[in-house]
Design a protein around this motif. Structure first.
Motif, PDB file in Angstrom:
ATOM      1  N   TRP A   1       0.825  -1.213   0.000  1.00 20.17           N
ATOM      2  CA  TRP A   1       0.000   0.000   0.000  1.00 20.17           C
ATOM      3  C   TRP A   1       0.855   1.256   0.000  1.00 20.17           C
ATOM      4  O   TRP A   1       0.374   2.353  -0.283  1.00 20.17           O
ATOM      5  CB  TRP A   1      -0.941   0.021   1.208  1.00 20.17           C
ATOM      6  CG  TRP A   1      -1.819  -1.167   1.303  1.00 20.17           C
ATOM      7  CD1 TRP A   1      -1.739  -2.192   2.214  1.00 20.17           C
ATOM      8  CD2 TRP A   1      -2.938  -1.490   0.456  1.00 20.17           C
ATOM      9  NE1 TRP A   1      -2.722  -3.114   1.973  1.00 20.17           N
ATOM     10  CE2 TRP A   1      -3.467  -2.716   0.910  1.00 20.17           C
ATOM     11  CE3 TRP A   1      -3.522  -0.861  -0.643  1.00 20.17           C
ATOM     12  CZ2 TRP A   1      -4.565  -3.320   0.296  1.00 20.17           C
ATOM     13  CZ3 TRP A   1      -4.618  -1.471  -1.252  1.00 20.17           C
ATOM     14  CH2 TRP A   1      -5.125  -2.679  -0.775  1.00 20.17           C
ATOM     15  N   ARG A   2       2.109   1.111   0.345  1.00 24.21           N
ATOM     16  CA  ARG A   2       3.002   2.255   0.442  1.00 24.21           C
ATOM     17  C   ARG A   2       4.349   1.882  -0.175  1.00 24.21           C
ATOM     18  O   ARG A   2       4.772   0.726  -0.070  1.00 24.21           O
ATOM     19  CB  ARG A   2       3.175   2.603   1.930  1.00 24.21           C
ATOM     20  CG  ARG A   2       4.039   3.808   2.189  1.00 24.21           C
ATOM     21  CD  ARG A   2       3.810   4.311   3.598  1.00 24.21           C
ATOM     22  NE  ARG A   2       4.764   5.373   3.899  1.00 24.21           N
ATOM     23  CZ  ARG A   2       4.668   6.179   4.946  1.00 24.21           C
ATOM     24  NH1 ARG A   2       3.680   6.033   5.797  1.00 24.21           N
ATOM     25  NH2 ARG A   2       5.572   7.113   5.145  1.00 24.21           N
ATOM     26  N   GLY A   3       5.008   2.851  -0.806  1.00 27.12           N
ATOM     27  CA  GLY A   3       6.367   2.636  -1.283  1.00 27.12           C
ATOM     28  C   GLY A   3       6.440   1.901  -2.610  1.00 27.12           C
ATOM     29  O   GLY A   3       5.565   2.068  -3.467  1.00 27.12           O
ATOM     30  N   VAL A   4       7.483   1.070  -2.781  1.00 30.34           N
ATOM     31  CA  VAL A   4       7.730   0.452  -4.089  1.00 30.34           C
ATOM     32  C   VAL A   4       6.626  -0.530  -4.484  1.00 30.34           C
ATOM     33  O   VAL A   4       6.436  -0.793  -5.660  1.00 30.34           O
ATOM     34  CB  VAL A   4       9.102  -0.268  -4.136  1.00 30.34           C
ATOM     35  CG1 VAL A   4      10.226   0.752  -3.978  1.00 30.34           C
ATOM     36  CG2 VAL A   4       9.205  -1.378  -3.099  1.00 30.34           C
ATOM     37  N   ASN A   5       5.901  -1.068  -3.507  1.00 27.71           N
ATOM     38  CA  ASN A   5       4.751  -1.948  -3.764  1.00 27.71           C
ATOM     39  C   ASN A   5       5.185  -3.323  -4.261  1.00 27.71           C
ATOM     40  O   ASN A   5       5.461  -3.512  -5.438  1.00 27.71           O
ATOM     41  CB  ASN A   5       3.772  -1.294  -4.750  1.00 27.71           C
ATOM     42  CG  ASN A   5       2.507  -2.143  -4.957  1.00 27.71           C
ATOM     43  OD1 ASN A   5       2.398  -3.260  -4.433  1.00 27.71           O
ATOM     44  ND2 ASN A   5       1.576  -1.616  -5.715  1.00 27.71           N
ATOM     45  N   LEU A   6       5.205  -4.264  -3.374  1.00 24.58           N
ATOM     46  CA  LEU A   6       5.590  -5.631  -3.754  1.00 24.58           C
ATOM     47  C   LEU A   6       4.337  -6.510  -3.956  1.00 24.58           C
ATOM     48  O   LEU A   6       3.923  -6.754  -5.084  1.00 24.58           O
ATOM     49  CB  LEU A   6       6.530  -6.226  -2.704  1.00 24.58           C
ATOM     50  CG  LEU A   6       7.825  -5.423  -2.460  1.00 24.58           C
ATOM     51  CD1 LEU A   6       8.702  -6.113  -1.421  1.00 24.58           C
ATOM     52  CD2 LEU A   6       8.607  -5.224  -3.757  1.00 24.58           C
ATOM     53  N   HIS A   7       3.725  -6.982  -2.884  1.00 26.91           N
ATOM     54  CA  HIS A   7       2.625  -7.954  -2.984  1.00 26.91           C
ATOM     55  C   HIS A   7       1.448  -7.469  -3.853  1.00 26.91           C
ATOM     56  O   HIS A   7       0.990  -8.184  -4.738  1.00 26.91           O
ATOM     57  CB  HIS A   7       2.162  -8.341  -1.577  1.00 26.91           C
ATOM     58  CG  HIS A   7       0.743  -8.786  -1.497  1.00 26.91           C
ATOM     59  ND1 HIS A   7      -0.292  -7.918  -1.257  1.00 26.91           N
ATOM     60  CD2 HIS A   7       0.179 -10.009  -1.640  1.00 26.91           C
ATOM     61  CE1 HIS A   7      -1.431  -8.596  -1.236  1.00 26.91           C
ATOM     62  NE2 HIS A   7      -1.175  -9.860  -1.476  1.00 26.91           N
ATOM     63  N   ASN A   8       0.955  -6.281  -3.589  1.00 26.12           N
ATOM     64  CA  ASN A   8      -0.214  -5.807  -4.345  1.00 26.12           C
ATOM     65  C   ASN A   8       0.092  -5.713  -5.832  1.00 26.12           C
ATOM     66  O   ASN A   8      -0.728  -6.056  -6.681  1.00 26.12           O
ATOM     67  CB  ASN A   8      -0.658  -4.421  -3.847  1.00 26.12           C
ATOM     68  CG  ASN A   8      -1.348  -4.479  -2.499  1.00 26.12           C
ATOM     69  OD1 ASN A   8      -1.762  -5.544  -2.031  1.00 26.12           O
ATOM     70  ND2 ASN A   8      -1.449  -3.331  -1.851  1.00 26.12           N
ATOM     71  N   ARG A   9       1.295  -5.270  -6.161  1.00 25.82           N
ATOM     72  CA  ARG A   9       1.670  -5.084  -7.553  1.00 25.82           C
ATOM     73  C   ARG A   9       1.649  -6.409  -8.317  1.00 25.82           C
ATOM     74  O   ARG A   9       1.305  -6.455  -9.504  1.00 25.82           O
ATOM     75  CB  ARG A   9       3.063  -4.449  -7.637  1.00 25.82           C
ATOM     76  CG  ARG A   9       3.322  -3.837  -8.995  1.00 25.82           C
ATOM     77  CD  ARG A   9       4.773  -3.758  -9.371  1.00 25.82           C
ATOM     78  NE  ARG A   9       5.644  -3.116  -8.400  1.00 25.82           N
ATOM     79  CZ  ARG A   9       6.895  -2.804  -8.669  1.00 25.82           C
ATOM     80  NH1 ARG A   9       7.399  -3.030  -9.873  1.00 25.82           N
ATOM     81  NH2 ARG A   9       7.671  -2.277  -7.745  1.00 25.82           N
ATOM     82  N   VAL A  10       2.030  -7.480  -7.652  1.00 21.55           N
ATOM     83  CA  VAL A  10       2.048  -8.787  -8.318  1.00 21.55           C
ATOM     84  C   VAL A  10       0.623  -9.242  -8.638  1.00 21.55           C
ATOM     85  O   VAL A  10       0.354  -9.775  -9.724  1.00 21.55           O
ATOM     86  CB  VAL A  10       2.801  -9.820  -7.464  1.00 21.55           C
ATOM     87  CG1 VAL A  10       2.721 -11.208  -8.098  1.00 21.55           C
ATOM     88  CG2 VAL A  10       4.260  -9.386  -7.290  1.00 21.55           C
ATOM     89  N   HIS A  11      -0.303  -9.018  -7.708  1.00 18.94           N
ATOM     90  CA  HIS A  11      -1.714  -9.333  -7.991  1.00 18.94           C
ATOM     91  C   HIS A  11      -2.175  -8.593  -9.252  1.00 18.94           C
ATOM     92  O   HIS A  11      -2.848  -9.165 -10.114  1.00 18.94           O
ATOM     93  CB  HIS A  11      -2.603  -8.916  -6.815  1.00 18.94           C
ATOM     94  CG  HIS A  11      -2.661  -9.917  -5.707  1.00 18.94           C
ATOM     95  ND1 HIS A  11      -3.528 -10.984  -5.706  1.00 18.94           N
ATOM     96  CD2 HIS A  11      -1.970 -10.015  -4.537  1.00 18.94           C
ATOM     97  CE1 HIS A  11      -3.378 -11.685  -4.599  1.00 18.94           C
ATOM     98  NE2 HIS A  11      -2.433 -11.119  -3.865  1.00 18.94           N
ATOM     99  N   VAL A  12      -1.822  -7.320  -9.354  1.00 17.71           N
ATOM    100  CA  VAL A  12      -2.261  -6.501 -10.489  1.00 17.71           C
ATOM    101  C   VAL A  12      -1.559  -6.941 -11.769  1.00 17.71           C
ATOM    102  O   VAL A  12      -2.163  -6.962 -12.851  1.00 17.71           O
ATOM    103  CB  VAL A  12      -2.010  -5.007 -10.188  1.00 17.71           C
ATOM    104  CG1 VAL A  12      -2.299  -4.157 -11.417  1.00 17.71           C
ATOM    105  CG2 VAL A  12      -2.878  -4.549  -9.018  1.00 17.71           C
TER     106      VAL A  12
END
Ligand SMILES: [Cu+2]
Length: 274
Positions: free
Chosen positions: A184-195
Motif C-alpha cells: 500500500w506504500r512505497g515500491v509496492n511488492l505484494h499488491n503489484r504482483v496481484h495486479v
C-alpha cells in the motif's frame, strides 16, 4: 517435513501431482471455500475498523495460516505435495515455465482475458469460477497487461532492509516492513504482483487463480527472510490495540491461533533455500 520449493525447480512429476491435487480439491468443492473465506476478509478488512487478513499487521500471520490450511488440504489428497513459491523477481515474464501448459497455463486472450490452455483453462472443464464478483465463470489473466513490471530484486531488498515490523496506524498508511511488503506504500511488492497477473488475481476472489498460493508462499518466504535479517525485531503491536490483532490475540476465522503462534514457520515447513 514439508519443504516448499521454488516453482522453477519442480520436476514434471511434482507439477503433475500438484495440479492433480488442486483439481481434486476443486472437484470436491473444498477449493471454493478458500476463495470464499479470502473474499470475506477482503470485504471486511478496512483501515478504520477491524482488520485481520489485509492492510494490518496480521496480514502476514493470517496468510501464513491460510496457506497452511490449504497446504494441509492438498496433502490430504496427496501427501507428497507441498506448496511451491514463485520468486517473481527472477521468473518475471509470461514466458516463465510457471505459465506453461503443463503447469498453470498462460495469459488470457485479448478479447476477454480467458486463459486458453493448461489444466485451469475453462475449456478443460475442470476449473469453473464459482465464487465470483461478476458473471464470468472462466479463469482470466492479463500477464503484465497493466504495463508495470514485476518488482525487482533491488526493490525487494529495499523492503527487507526495513527493521520495524509495522507501525501505527497499523493499516494501509503505515510505514515499516509489513505495509511496504503488502504494497500500500512505497515500491509496492505484494499488491503489484496481484495486479500484474490481472484477471481474478486482481480482485477479492484472487484465490480463484492457483498462482495466488505460489505468490503468497513467496511473500511468506520474504517474511521469514526478514526475520533472519532482523532477529531483534518482532511482530508489532504487542498489546492493547483496538481493531488490530496484537501479538498474542487470536485471529479470525480460526480463533485458535495468534501471530505469536505463527512466527516460526519451521514448526510446519522449511524452504529449499535458507
Ligand atoms: Cu494477496
Amino acid at each position: 517435513m514439508t519443504v516448499r520449493k521454488n516453482q522453477a525447480d519442480l520436476t514434471a512429476d511434482e507439477k503433475r501431482r500438484l495440479v492433480a491435487a488442486f483439481l481434486e480439491l476443486k472437484r470436491a468443492g473444498r477449493y471454493d471455500a478458500f476463495v470464499t473465506t479470502h473474499n470475506a476478509f477482503i470485504l471486511s478488512d478496512t483501515d478504520t475498523s477491524e482488520r485481520v487478513g489485509h492492510r494490518s499487521p496480521s496480514f502476514l500471520p493470517w496468510h501464513r495460516r491460510f496457506l497452511l490450511e490449504f497446504e494441509r488440504a492438498l496433502q490430504a489428497v496427496d501427501a507428497s505435495v507441498a506448496l511451491p513459491y514463485w520468486d517473481w523477481t527472477t521468473d518475471r515474464t509470461a514466458r516463465s515455465a510457471l505459465w506453461a501448459p503443463d503447469f498453470l497455463g498462460g495469459t488470457g486472450r485479448a478479447v476477454d482475458g480467458r486463459v486458453m490452455e493448461g489444466p485451469f483453462a475453462a475449456a478443460a472443464g475442470d476449473w469453473p469460477i464459482s465464487v465470483r464478483v461478476d458473471a464470468r465463470t472462466y479463469l482470466r489473466r492479463s500477464l503484465g497487461g497493466n504495463g508495470r513490471p514485476l518488482p525487482t530484486g533491488a526493490e525487494v531488498e529495499s523492503v527487507l532492509a526495513m527493521s520495524t515490523y509495522d507501525m501505527a496506524p497499523w493499516n494501509s498508511a503505515s510505514d515499516g516492513f509489513r505495509n511496504h511488503l503488502e504494497g500500500w506504500r512505497g515500491v509496492n511488492l505484494h499488491n503489484r504482483v496481484h495486479v500484474w497477473v490481472g484477471g481474478q488475481m486482481a480482485t477479492g476472489v484472487s484465490p480463484n487463480d492457483p498462482v495466488f498460493w505460489l505468490h503468497h508462499a513467496y511473500i511468506d518466504k520474504l517474511w521469514a527472510e526478514w526475520q533472519r535479517r532482523h532477529p531483534d525485531s518482532g511482530y508489532l503491536p504487542a498489546a492493547g490495540t483496538p481493531d488490530v490483532i496484537d501479538r498474542d490475540e487470536s485471529m479470525k476465522p480460526w480463533n485458535d491461533t495468534t501471530p505469536a503462534d505463527l512466527l516460526d514457520h519451521t514448526a510446519h515447513y522449511t524452504f529449499d533455500t535458507a
